[in-house]
Scaffold this motif. Structure first.
Motif, PDB file in Angstrom:
ATOM      1  N   TYR A 167       1.843  10.924 -69.580  1.00 55.89           N
ATOM      2  CA  TYR A 167       0.993  12.659 -69.143  1.00 55.89           C
ATOM      3  C   TYR A 167       0.603  12.961 -70.597  1.00 55.89           C
ATOM      4  O   TYR A 167      -1.126  12.821 -71.509  1.00 55.89           O
ATOM      5  N   ALA A 168       1.359  12.894 -71.738  1.00 54.22           N
ATOM      6  CA  ALA A 168       0.934  12.443 -72.958  1.00 54.22           C
ATOM      7  C   ALA A 168      -0.103  11.698 -73.370  1.00 54.22           C
ATOM      8  O   ALA A 168       0.256  10.523 -72.607  1.00 54.22           O
ATOM      9  N   ASN A 169      -1.013  11.697 -73.930  1.00 53.30           N
ATOM     10  CA  ASN A 169      -2.359  10.541 -74.417  1.00 53.30           C
ATOM     11  C   ASN A 169      -2.062   9.441 -75.470  1.00 53.30           C
ATOM     12  O   ASN A 169      -1.029  10.093 -75.942  1.00 53.30           O
ATOM     13  N   LYS A 170      -2.592   8.689 -76.149  1.00 52.68           N
ATOM     14  CA  LYS A 170      -2.244   7.673 -76.174  1.00 52.68           C
ATOM     15  C   LYS A 170      -2.157   8.242 -78.325  1.00 52.68           C
ATOM     16  O   LYS A 170      -1.435   7.951 -78.820  1.00 52.68           O
ATOM     17  N   ASP A 171      -2.647   9.159 -78.772  1.00 57.95           N
ATOM     18  CA  ASP A 171      -2.784   9.632 -79.986  1.00 57.95           C
ATOM     19  C   ASP A 171      -1.137  10.252 -79.951  1.00 57.95           C
ATOM     20  O   ASP A 171      -0.707  10.975 -81.413  1.00 57.95           O
ATOM     21  N   ILE A 172      -1.246  11.145 -78.747  1.00 58.95           N
ATOM     22  CA  ILE A 172      -0.137  12.389 -79.137  1.00 58.95           C
ATOM     23  C   ILE A 172       0.871  10.933 -79.100  1.00 58.95           C
ATOM     24  O   ILE A 172       2.335  11.733 -80.025  1.00 58.95           O
ATOM     25  N   LEU A 173       1.016   9.745 -78.210  1.00 55.93           N
ATOM     26  CA  LEU A 173       2.842   9.420 -78.487  1.00 55.93           C
ATOM     27  C   LEU A 173       2.505   8.856 -79.456  1.00 55.93           C
ATOM     28  O   LEU A 173       3.478   8.600 -79.669  1.00 55.93           O
ATOM     29  N   VAL A 389       8.050  24.513 -69.874  1.00 59.01           N
ATOM     30  CA  VAL A 389       7.701  25.116 -68.679  1.00 59.01           C
ATOM     31  C   VAL A 389       8.326  25.758 -67.491  1.00 59.01           C
ATOM     32  O   VAL A 389       9.855  25.073 -67.792  1.00 59.01           O
ATOM     33  N   LYS A 390       8.449  26.377 -67.286  1.00 62.22           N
ATOM     34  CA  LYS A 390       9.530  27.950 -66.712  1.00 62.22           C
ATOM     35  C   LYS A 390       9.752  26.972 -65.083  1.00 62.22           C
ATOM     36  O   LYS A 390       9.072  25.857 -64.173  1.00 62.22           O
ATOM     37  N   LYS A 391      11.460  26.980 -65.093  1.00 61.36           N
ATOM     38  CA  LYS A 391      11.391  26.165 -63.511  1.00 61.36           C
ATOM     39  C   LYS A 391      10.856  26.564 -62.097  1.00 61.36           C
ATOM     40  O   LYS A 391      10.934  27.917 -62.633  1.00 61.36           O
ATOM     41  N   GLY A 392      10.630  25.051 -62.078  1.00 63.72           N
ATOM     42  CA  GLY A 392      10.001  25.978 -60.187  1.00 63.72           C
ATOM     43  C   GLY A 392       8.011  25.638 -60.133  1.00 63.72           C
ATOM     44  O   GLY A 392       7.467  25.575 -59.555  1.00 63.72           O
ATOM     45  N   PHE A 393       7.960  25.783 -61.730  1.00 62.14           N
ATOM     46  CA  PHE A 393       6.017  25.407 -61.967  1.00 62.14           C
ATOM     47  C   PHE A 393       5.990  23.727 -60.902  1.00 62.14           C
ATOM     48  O   PHE A 393       6.925  23.314 -61.150  1.00 62.14           O
ATOM     49  N   PRO A 394       4.938  24.037 -60.217  1.00 64.46           N
ATOM     50  CA  PRO A 394       4.787  22.876 -59.458  1.00 64.46           C
ATOM     51  C   PRO A 394       4.132  22.336 -60.098  1.00 64.46           C
ATOM     52  O   PRO A 394       4.300  20.929 -59.565  1.00 64.46           O
ATOM     53  N   HIS A 395       3.448  22.394 -61.667  1.00 64.98           N
ATOM     54  CA  HIS A 395       2.642  20.868 -61.974  1.00 64.98           C
ATOM     55  C   HIS A 395       3.326  21.246 -63.661  1.00 64.98           C
ATOM     56  O   HIS A 395       2.401  21.102 -64.480  1.00 64.98           O
ATOM     57  N   PRO A 396       4.471  20.156 -64.195  1.00 65.87           N
ATOM     58  CA  PRO A 396       4.925  20.681 -65.436  1.00 65.87           C
ATOM     59  C   PRO A 396       3.821  19.763 -65.757  1.00 65.87           C
ATOM     60  O   PRO A 396       3.707  20.122 -67.186  1.00 65.87           O
ATOM     61  N   GLU A 397       3.015  18.592 -65.915  1.00 61.71           N
ATOM     62  CA  GLU A 397       2.453  18.352 -65.909  1.00 61.71           C
ATOM     63  C   GLU A 397       1.099  18.457 -66.757  1.00 61.71           C
ATOM     64  O   GLU A 397       0.274  17.778 -67.776  1.00 61.71           O
ATOM     65  N   ALA A 398       0.893  19.553 -65.985  1.00 60.70           N
ATOM     66  CA  ALA A 398      -0.016  20.433 -66.869  1.00 60.70           C
ATOM     67  C   ALA A 398      -0.203  20.686 -68.144  1.00 60.70           C
ATOM     68  O   ALA A 398      -0.849  21.147 -68.232  1.00 60.70           O
ATOM     69  N   ALA A 399       1.035  20.996 -68.116  1.00 57.24           N
ATOM     70  CA  ALA A 399       1.592  21.557 -70.099  1.00 57.24           C
ATOM     71  C   ALA A 399       0.710  20.026 -71.359  1.00 57.24           C
ATOM     72  O   ALA A 399       0.051  20.687 -71.899  1.00 57.24           O
ATOM     73  N   LEU A 400       1.131  18.963 -70.643  1.00 53.45           N
ATOM     74  CA  LEU A 400       0.153  17.928 -71.334  1.00 53.45           C
ATOM     75  C   LEU A 400      -1.300  17.309 -71.264  1.00 53.45           C
ATOM     76  O   LEU A 400      -0.953  17.966 -72.401  1.00 53.45           O
ATOM     77  N   LYS A 401      -0.988  17.620 -70.012  1.00 53.80           N
ATOM     78  CA  LYS A 401      -2.737  17.584 -69.653  1.00 53.80           C
ATOM     79  C   LYS A 401      -3.743  18.785 -70.736  1.00 53.80           C
ATOM     80  O   LYS A 401      -5.378  18.505 -71.988  1.00 53.80           O
ATOM     81  N   ILE A 402      -3.392  19.933 -70.976  1.00 51.92           N
ATOM     82  CA  ILE A 402      -3.673  21.237 -71.993  1.00 51.92           C
ATOM     83  C   ILE A 402      -3.824  20.160 -73.160  1.00 51.92           C
ATOM     84  O   ILE A 402      -4.702  20.526 -73.851  1.00 51.92           O
ATOM     85  N   LEU A 403      -2.276  20.000 -73.221  1.00 49.39           N
ATOM     86  CA  LEU A 403      -2.532  19.539 -74.606  1.00 49.39           C
ATOM     87  C   LEU A 403      -3.234  18.687 -75.803  1.00 49.39           C
ATOM     88  O   LEU A 403      -4.097  18.632 -76.428  1.00 49.39           O
ATOM     89  N   ASN A 404      -3.461  17.383 -74.381  1.00 51.01           N
ATOM     90  CA  ASN A 404      -4.543  16.316 -74.790  1.00 51.01           C
ATOM     91  C   ASN A 404      -5.662  17.226 -74.771  1.00 51.01           C
ATOM     92  O   ASN A 404      -6.938  16.678 -76.096  1.00 51.01           O
ATOM     93  N   VAL A 405      -6.132  17.843 -73.959  1.00 47.27           N
ATOM     94  CA  VAL A 405      -7.914  18.185 -74.046  1.00 47.27           C
ATOM     95  C   VAL A 405      -7.594  18.882 -75.162  1.00 47.27           C
ATOM     96  O   VAL A 405      -8.819  18.932 -76.090  1.00 47.27           O
ATOM     97  N   GLN A 406      -6.677  19.840 -75.364  1.00 47.11           N
ATOM     98  CA  GLN A 406      -7.357  20.903 -76.710  1.00 47.11           C
ATOM     99  C   GLN A 406      -7.101  19.571 -78.496  1.00 47.11           C
ATOM    100  O   GLN A 406      -7.892  20.068 -78.727  1.00 47.11           O
TER     101      GLN A 406
END
Length: 569
Positions: A167-173, A389-406
């Motif tokens: 889920y991290a974009n190519k620039d971040i990787l 990301v808090k344990k049990g949050f159903p979509h941990p990938e959302a953190a990476l997606k937010i960082l990608n768009v930022q």
């Protein structure tokens, strides 16, 4: 050929660092100065706050890739935020909880971002620590190494290992790759990546010497290459009236009550220690691969001997041990100092104040050789904070997606709109997660491109709009030095100091696992206090040089040996 992302103006550093550190718990606040934070590709006309935010073009292929694919059903993300005291800087009608950048992120990913609380920056660390202690943590948050260790041990956060590569974009990787995997290693506990690490560009080191070249010329001196040169110049600046007022009222070396601070030590003596092969304040690996602590090595004693002699001979400000950065800056701004140690960006602050008061103040950067004739410097950590990301949050990938768009909003990638001409000043207020994952060596790259454009080897038309603006400022100062202060600052920082770094140097960095260990150790505060006192006492002569040996024994006996043993398990 420059690329869109890395042809960027970058924002004042310690403001960014201070806000990020404030969100990670109590820390000393660095003095304001420029740094590697993003700026808009071009200064766009602000969109009215009530206007709908532009969306990516329909059917954009990149939008359907894993790093960006919108969630099929709206996902609620609960966050916390600092920066309330600066909210008035936002455009009319916009708030930290509701602004165009935030809405663009929400619309692109199909998120509903809510804030559990928003507080002033100086309250953020305590508020977050209370939330962690109570177990009432947000879905995502920025933490420091100690908090990462604690939350992992408590089983309170998600393992991000399955998500980073996907889920991290190519620039971040790519930015992680350029740290030689150190950034990701720093977030890895028991083989699991427990947080998304930031990447701090080398904005704060190496520490170089900026010297008034007009004073050198007046006294018939060459610029410094070694510590012996620094000593000779400091002595001449004290004794030979470089400002021509007929009074011996100029200083040799400024200083600060914190002689060692990696990174970003303005007026500190880090470069003096480094030139002796000493790296105090750092847990790093020696040639055998063993983690050692720089302050207790014999080379540190050698550096202290030189500094104590300089102080005794009056080459260092006699009141340095009582002065913070701002007080020492007054010497520079007042035209009474001709040598200042600091990072590449200090032409923006505080050297600009010196030139504003005296346009003849011709400051020039110099790297100081070590005892082997090489350039070797303590470097700031690639990483100092993490998104967890808090344990049990159903979509941990959302953190990476937010960082990608930022990341896209910061650098104008993937058709991201540029809403704010003053983005530099307000980005930490706009982003739901004020966090940057930057290219580590952009300073050198930009300096080389500016040099090549000046030499006719690179077409400046290939620059981004931000770099075009800086390039014009550089040309302005080359043609008419120090007549336009912003142009002078850009030239000296971006071109002259940047080209020094581009020549190459050796780095010593704290081991990525060490920081989590020592910041969690109960003995560390007392060990650090003992160390800070020893350094000041020896330099100022309050303790003899041989007190260093006493300190080393006490350091090992009072928890240092156990701490190193734990690190080297």
């Amino acid at each position: 050929m420059c690329t869109t992302k890395w042809s960027r103006l970058l924002l004042p550093l310690t403001l960014a660092v201070a806000m990020v550190l404030a969100s990670c718990g109590p820390a000393a606040t660095p003095a304001p100065a420029p740094a590697e934070t993003p700026a808009p590709v071009a200064a766009a006309t602000p969109t009215p706050a009530t206007a709908p935010e532009p969306m990516p073009p329909a059917g954009a292929a990149w939008l359907q890739t894993d790093p960006y694919r919108p969630f099929p059903e709206k996902v609620t993300v609960k966050l916390v935020k600092g920066g309330l005291e600066a909210a008035s800087q936002l455009p009319a009608g916009e708030t930290i909880e509701d602004n165009r950048a935030l809405r663009y992120i929400e619309n692109t990913l199909n998120l509903d971002i809510q804030f559990l609380w928003v507080v002033p920056s100086d309250s953020y660390g305590d508020k977050l620590n209370l939330a962690i202690a109570s177990g009432e943590i947000p879905d995502m948050m920025i933490v420091d190494p100690k908090q990462l260790e604690q939350l992992t041990a408590a089983g309170a956060i998600e393992d991000m290992t399955p998500y980073i590569e996907r889920y991290a974009n190519k620039d971040i990787l790519e930015n992680y790759r350029q740290t030689k995997s150190v950034a990701l290693a720093s977030a890895t506990i028991d083989g699991k990546i427990m947080g998304i690490p930031n990447v701090q560009p080398q904005a704060d080191a190496p520490i170089m010497a900026f010297v008034r070249r007009d004073w050198l010329n007046k006294l018939g001196l060459e610029g410094p290459k070694t510590l012996d040169d620094i000593e000779a110049i400091a002595r001449a600046f004290i004794e030979r009236d470089p400002d021509g007022n007929g009074v011996k009222d100029t200083y040799g070396l400024t200083g600060t009550l914190q002689p060692v601070m990696v990174p970003s030590n303005l007026h500190g003596f880090d470069a003096v220690f480094n030139a002796h092969g000493a790296f105090p304040g750092m847990f790093y690996r020696d040639a055998s691969g063993k983690i050692i602590y720089g302050t207790v090595q014999p080379e540190t004693k050698d550096a202290l001997a030189r500094l104590a002699r300089w102080y005794k001979e009056g080459l260092i400000d006699p009141e340095f041990a009582t002065k913070d950065t701002n007080k020492s800056n007054e010497i520079i701004a007042g035209g009474k100092g001709g040598i200042m140690f600091g990072p590449w960006w200090i032409p923006w602050w505080p050297l600009n104040d010196s030139v504003a008061n005296d346009p003849n103040a011709d400051w020039w950067p110099y790297l100081i050789q070590d005892k082997n004739g090489q350039y070797t410097f303590s470097m700031g950590d690639y990483t100092y904070s993490y998104v967890v990301v808090k344990k049990g949050f159903p979509h941990p990938e959302a953190a990476l997606k937010i960082l990608n768009v930022q990341n896209d909003l910061s650098y104008g990638l993937n058709d991201a709109p540029q809403f704010y001409p003053n983005f530099n000043e307000i980005w930490t207020l706009l982003f739901p997660i004020p966090f940057l994952i930057e290219q580590p060596y952009v300073v050198e790259r930009m300096a080389r491109e500016y040099r090549d454009a000046l030499d006719g080897k690179l077409d400046p038309a290939t620059f981004s709009e931000a770099m075009k603006i800086e390039f014009e400022q550089i040309k302005t100062d080359v043609a008419n030095p120090r007549q336009d202060l912003p142009s002078w600052s850009v030239r000296m920082a971006r071109l002259e100091a940047g080209l020094l770094l581009a020549q190459g140097y050796n780095e010593v960095r704290t081991d990525p696992a060490a920081k989590r260990i020592y910041t969690s150790d109960p003995n560390w505060p007392s060990l650090k206090k003992m160390e800070d006192e020893m350094i000041l006492q020896i330099i100022t002569g309050a303790k003899p040089l041989d007190y260093f040996d006493t300190f080393v024994k006490q350091w090992y006996d009072n928890g240092g040996a156990a701490l190193l043993a734990k690190m080297n398990q």
